[in-house]
Design an enzyme around this catalytic site. Sequence first.
Site, PDB file in Angstrom:
ATOM      1  N   GLY A  27      49.551  26.923  52.290  1.00 56.46           N
ATOM      2  CA  GLY A  27      50.424  27.603  51.339  1.00 56.46           C
ATOM      3  C   GLY A  27      49.753  27.755  50.000  1.00 56.46           C
ATOM      4  O   GLY A  27      48.710  27.164  49.747  1.00 56.46           O
ATOM      5  N   SER A  75      46.570  45.148  54.799  1.00 53.25           N
ATOM      6  CA  SER A  75      47.962  45.451  54.472  1.00 53.25           C
ATOM      7  C   SER A  75      48.135  46.382  53.279  1.00 53.25           C
ATOM      8  O   SER A  75      49.233  46.804  52.945  1.00 53.25           O
ATOM      9  CB  SER A  75      48.746  44.170  54.223  1.00 53.25           C
ATOM     10  OG  SER A  75      48.460  43.685  52.942  1.00 53.25           O
ATOM     11  N   LYS A 108      55.383  37.929  49.888  1.00 56.55           N
ATOM     12  CA  LYS A 108      55.350  39.248  49.279  1.00 56.55           C
ATOM     13  C   LYS A 108      56.687  39.603  48.638  1.00 56.55           C
ATOM     14  O   LYS A 108      56.740  40.163  47.536  1.00 56.55           O
ATOM     15  CB  LYS A 108      54.962  40.299  50.324  1.00 56.55           C
ATOM     16  CG  LYS A 108      53.489  40.190  50.711  1.00 56.55           C
ATOM     17  CD  LYS A 108      53.125  41.130  51.834  1.00 56.55           C
ATOM     18  CE  LYS A 108      51.628  41.084  52.086  1.00 56.55           C
ATOM     19  NZ  LYS A 108      51.254  41.878  53.271  1.00 56.55           N
TER      20      LYS A 108
END
Length: 805
Positions: free
Chosen positions: A356, A680, A723
């Site tokens: 993370g 992405s 996101k």
Amino acid sequence: MLTNREKPEARRVPMLPIRDVVIFPHMMTPFVVGRESSVRALEEALAGDKKVFLATQHDASVDDPKPAEIYQVGTIASIVQSVKLPDGNVKVLVEGVERGRILSLNDEEGYFRAVVRAVPQKVEPSPQLEAAVSRVNSLFEQYVKVSQSLNYETMIAAVRGEDAAKLSDTIAANLQISIEEKQELLETFDPAERLQRIGDILDIEIEKLNMDRSIQGRVKKQMERAQREYYLNEKMKAIQKELGRGEKSELDELKKKIEAAGMTAEAHEKATQELKRLEMMPPMSAESTVSRNYLDWLLAVPWKKKSREIRDIDQAEKVLEEDHYGLEKIKERILEYLAVRRLVKEAKGSILCFVGPPGVGKTSLGMSIARATGRKFVRLSLGGVRDEAEVRGHRRTYIGALPGQIIQMMKKAGTKNPVFMLDEVEKMSTDFRGDPSAALLEVLDPEQNYMFQDHYLDVEYDLSQVFFICTANVIHTIPPALQDRMEVLRLSGYTEPEKIEIAKRFLVKKQRSAAGLTDKNLQFADAGLSAIIQSYTREAGVRNLEREIANVCRKVARKVVKGGQEIEIVITPDNIGEYLGVIKFRDTVAEKHNEIGLATGLAWTEVGGQILATEATLMDGKGRLTLTGKLGDVMQESAQAAMSYIRSRSHLLGLQREFYRRVDIHIHVPEGAIPKDGPSAGITLATTLASALTQIPVRRDVAMTGEITLRGKVLPIGGLKEKLLAAQRAGIHTVILPKDNQKDMADIPALIQKDFTIHFVETMDEVLQIALERPPVPLAGLAPEAPIRAEFPSDDLSDQESLTH
Ligand SMILES: Nc1ncnc2c1ncn2[C@@H]1O[C@H](COP(=O)(O)OP(=O)(O)O)[C@@H](O)[C@H]1O
Ligand SMILES: [Mg+2]
């Protein structure tokens, strides 16, 4: 035979063969006469005009030299003084008068008598000769200086003001050169030539002496150092003896420690051997230091010391709850993991890995696990480790070698069963110095780690009872072989309300007491915390939030010191500026203007989700596509795909055929926001390009993420929650996501979902429909196979897959 008047007269003189010395004219020389024949010759001379002829014999060791064994050129000398010694020898002092050459020699009387002709020394003054004299004078002065065996004043006085003949003879007499060389000088009758020769000899001799001197100096220094060390060592020994702690007792002490350390048999043997070697070494030597260090390390790593483990799962749960807010799923997984570890005695299970962004509590969870299980906690950052030796140590043959980080950390832990956190495993890099990840694999492999080999320690060390936990910011750069060993627990960023809770329950308390403040002195209103989060931090975790809270605490502490304990402060949006200064993040993206060629992407980076402002500009040119910033291959590919899509759709976008041949396109993505999840950014790049080419602005309040294919299909992406959190932080409430990600929405907390209008799309055409301020106008006159209106039903968004809460 005594006829030639031009030549000096030949005369008959008693002769003494001399050894080991050549007598020159003008030279006073004392020597002892011992040979009977010589004493008789001397007596004859003393009885007459006190003149003797002195000639050197070829070989000094011959007692009875034949005439042929004596040099033919010698010196006529006056006997200045003679003393008969008690042992029958005679000590004489002679003064050389002039050179002579033997014409004939006989020893009929039992001693030598020579007929000698003197060699006159004629000196014609000339500038050349003068120059030679002064050259030799100055060389001789140098020579005397470096020779150290000649007295400077006497020598300089002796040669001062002499003519070439006398000067050369005086110097020749005083040079420290071989007998043969001296004899040669004696036989060089021409003074000018002799002077020349002496100059050359002086040159060479000075050189030699200088060299000797520098070598001697070095030797001397070394000797002095060795002597000094020896002296200090002896002194040290004496002092130790005085104090009653001889080396003996120190070695005994080491022996006791080795016995008590609980080493493995192998280590014990190694240690005992080393101790024996140490006993043989001089105590202060470099070698013994190396040996001592090694023993110290063997003794410093924990061999049998263990923490008493707490195996109570309920207790562990309590600790995890105490230390962390939220993270329900993670805590649950941890407790399950602990339970399995308990049940399966030989825990061959996988290694926990927290993945993370920074500041989400990975490290502090590790510390909690240590506390919950009663173990010690150590942490090793692998960021930038690229040398196998950093993990595994250097062999002892290296100067200054040390064990690797694993063993060093074990020493720090002091127990053999700590929680061992390996931070930033994904940042470990590989280069020519060997692959550290291979070593790490071994460390983490329960099949191998009970016999871990550190190069320095050189004995097997058992790591099997260590509780390893890895952490990483992103997972895809972790070597796959390592990933296989891991049980990955993903921690994503926190929402603002979560951050406020964490701050209230943990961070504020921690920082307030660190600054020595009471809860009376300082309070944070929720709105105050919210202001800190929005205006002073922009992050997925709470690291900067904690830092800013600490800042506030320190400032307040100063006030308390100045103004006294009764000071009470409440932090609100109104006064936060007093403590933290100018706001660092003011505008949210959504408040900015729509612009041509500027689209808002959502990226997933190492530090969590991020807004990605992608810009494209056009210039007259030839169809070059340039990307700036360190974008990497994946971005390049995405950009190419985006370009292909646009070319295939040019007529729908109202672009002239071959429009791309007349422009150069320049794409810029700000550094530091480069997505780590590969392609992405595809739909964002395509939107940017479309906007730049059609000159239609992009809506700034819409953010997007999705991979694009050459034909304009939109493919799913990762890091959805991160996101969305990033979009939230930026004040954006409309996002475009790939249709295939719709299923992942189940994992996104409702609290986040309700903040957004989400459009799920399958094609790039749909993206443009939503993101561009107005739809592009297709080229008139051309008959596109697929009319644009048919392709995006622009005025009716509800037809599309969209989620609006
Ligand atoms: N859920 C949470 N509850 C309480 N404190 C937290 C939480 N998440 C993070 N923190 C605190 O935030 C700070 C940074 O966390 P840290 O463990 O260093 O993050 P990481 O290792 O993931 O970068 C620590 O003081 C930690 O205790
Ligand atoms: Mg950390």
